[in-house]
Design an enzyme around this catalytic site. Sequence first.
Site, mmCIF file in Angstrom:
data_model
loop_
_atom_site.group_PDB
_atom_site.id
_atom_site.type_symbol
_atom_site.label_atom_id
_atom_site.label_comp_id
_atom_site.label_asym_id
_atom_site.label_seq_id
_atom_site.Cartn_x
_atom_site.Cartn_y
_atom_site.Cartn_z
ATOM 1 N N GLU A 357 21.096 -28.354 70.597
ATOM 2 C CA GLU A 357 20.794 -26.977 70.577
ATOM 3 C C GLU A 357 20.595 -25.873 71.501
ATOM 4 O O GLU A 357 20.779 -25.117 71.894
ATOM 5 C CB GLU A 357 18.823 -27.305 70.380
ATOM 6 N N HIS A 488 20.792 -28.411 54.734
ATOM 7 C CA HIS A 488 21.296 -27.222 54.989
ATOM 8 C C HIS A 488 22.637 -26.553 54.151
ATOM 9 O O HIS A 488 22.485 -25.402 53.274
ATOM 10 C CB HIS A 488 22.773 -27.735 56.058
#
Length: 589
Positions: A357, A488
């Site tokens: 991240e 996703h």
Amino acid sequence: MRLIPALILGVPLLAQLAAPVQDRADRFLKVVNAGYQSLYYVASEAQWAAATDVKPAHDAAAEWAGKAAAAFNGNPALITEARELLGHRRELKELTVRQLERVLLNAAEGPMTHPRLVADRIAAETAQNSTLNSFVWKLEGQPLSANQIDELLARSTSLPERLKVWEASKENGPALKAGLLKLRDLRNGCANALGYPDYFALQVAKYGLSTDEMMAYNRKFRAELMPLYLQLHTWVKYEMAKKYAQPVPKAIPAHWINNRWSQNWTGFVKAVDFDPYFKGWQPERIVKTAEAFYTGLGFEPLPASFWTKSDLYPVKAGDPRKKNSHASCWHLDLDTDIRSLMSVEANAQWFETTHHELGHGYYFMCYTNATVPPLLRDGANPSFHEGMGELIALATRQIPYLKSVGVLPADYRVNDMDVLLNDALEVAIPFMFWACGTMPEWEAEFYGKNMPADQMNARWWQQVRDLQGVEPPSPRGEQYCDAATKTHINDNPAYYYSYGWATVFKFQVHDHIARKILHQDPRATNYAGNKQVGAFLKQLMAKGATEDWRKVLKEATGEDLSTRAMMDYFKPLMAWLEKQNKGRQIGWN
Ligand code: X8Z
Ligand code: ZN
């Protein structure tokens, strides 16, 4: 000497000489960039609130803000002007052409030539996110967080218990199926409005490729890696059959693998299980350690607002707030407001994910500069964005580094083959068959070939079996929708091959850094603290999306996109596995 009058007036010479169409494009893009950036912020703020605190008021605000952004980005006047200008592309600078192309790609997400369609899509996206983010899994009637599911699958050695947890983890699929079907039509409708055959093709266009070209790359990667995958698959199934005292199966039952989708095969090499070493760590230390890796390479610290505005840790017990359980990093204003949404706990998986991240965060910071207009504040392609944090996560798996930050004790010893085997299983080879296999093959069919609603689960498991060599613990009928259990599929559709490409990319860039910058073996390198490596990565990321990704990659590494570096990295493993697997049944057919 004669002075050029224009210079006396302070008007740059180049602007004076520029073709009128370039002037027109410059004026147009000035307005579009400003509108895009300000509405992006409005929409992101509202989506952030909806993702970190799911409630009807936040959903409603996110929906309205999404509509406001679409009203601008998909405005027919913008579409017409961008198309007209692109009709003169030979007279325009490359940077201008890239921005105009981006205007059209953005418009295709919400083309206001079809306002009803766009409104319906935004409403359906918001509703799907709300269902996804607020879903509560249950095990024997008790609520279970995503972290708890992962923890149980990582630790449980009882097959009946694993089966129950695995089945519980698939409970959100049916709740998401109807919304996903509705979204398919709406997403396809938006893409069609701008001339794309379907939504998958629209996403792939961000790479400058057609669906067929993208799938050809994916199949090539899989074909190249297949011999190694077959060996790993065999090794794992024999190990697990022994461990669980079961007959050796052809395909591996999904609940034997720790990851809910069998995407990464963790925990099979006990000597390299680092979870116990994180005992006693506070989650904050993980995030700070990750930031320190980047600052050690010469990057700036994260902006102060990152620490006050991010949502980094699990919701405290007893707090009724519901938030998205999947890690992400956000560039809310396409400037300095960078936040991450995570649920960091002290374990190896979150150590890895946190580096991933922050890779997004540092990419944001690098391309936020005067040479990159807001429209192009993005990765060279989406896989570069995913790949940067993956690369750093790969670097931080190195044993000397883990010792230097106190994860591993100084006297920790492990043999090289165990490390290599574990790297292959956890962060490379099985993942490629999922990320460049099951996920894109299923989604390309779902969006591009109108997969029938009553075959969604059958097609899913067919792909999982054919491509990954994994099978469900028991038959999964169409009352389930196991594809939709993967985040996703709902909220980042037709994107997942980007992670597979990021895996290819990370080995290429890692190989380049190790061999060409540090002159070290890629399997035994440590670039923590190396400013030369930092400078190399910075200049790559600072370009954003202003240049074609093929050129950026070639200039950075001297190579085209290729599995060469990944295959080199694992070369010693192949011989070792072949020896272990001698006489065993290879493959699942
Ligand atoms: O979704 C992610 C990131 C967010 S961009 C945590 N990843 C993929 C996944 O979890 O399925 C990272 C690698 C694969
Ligand atoms: Zn990511």
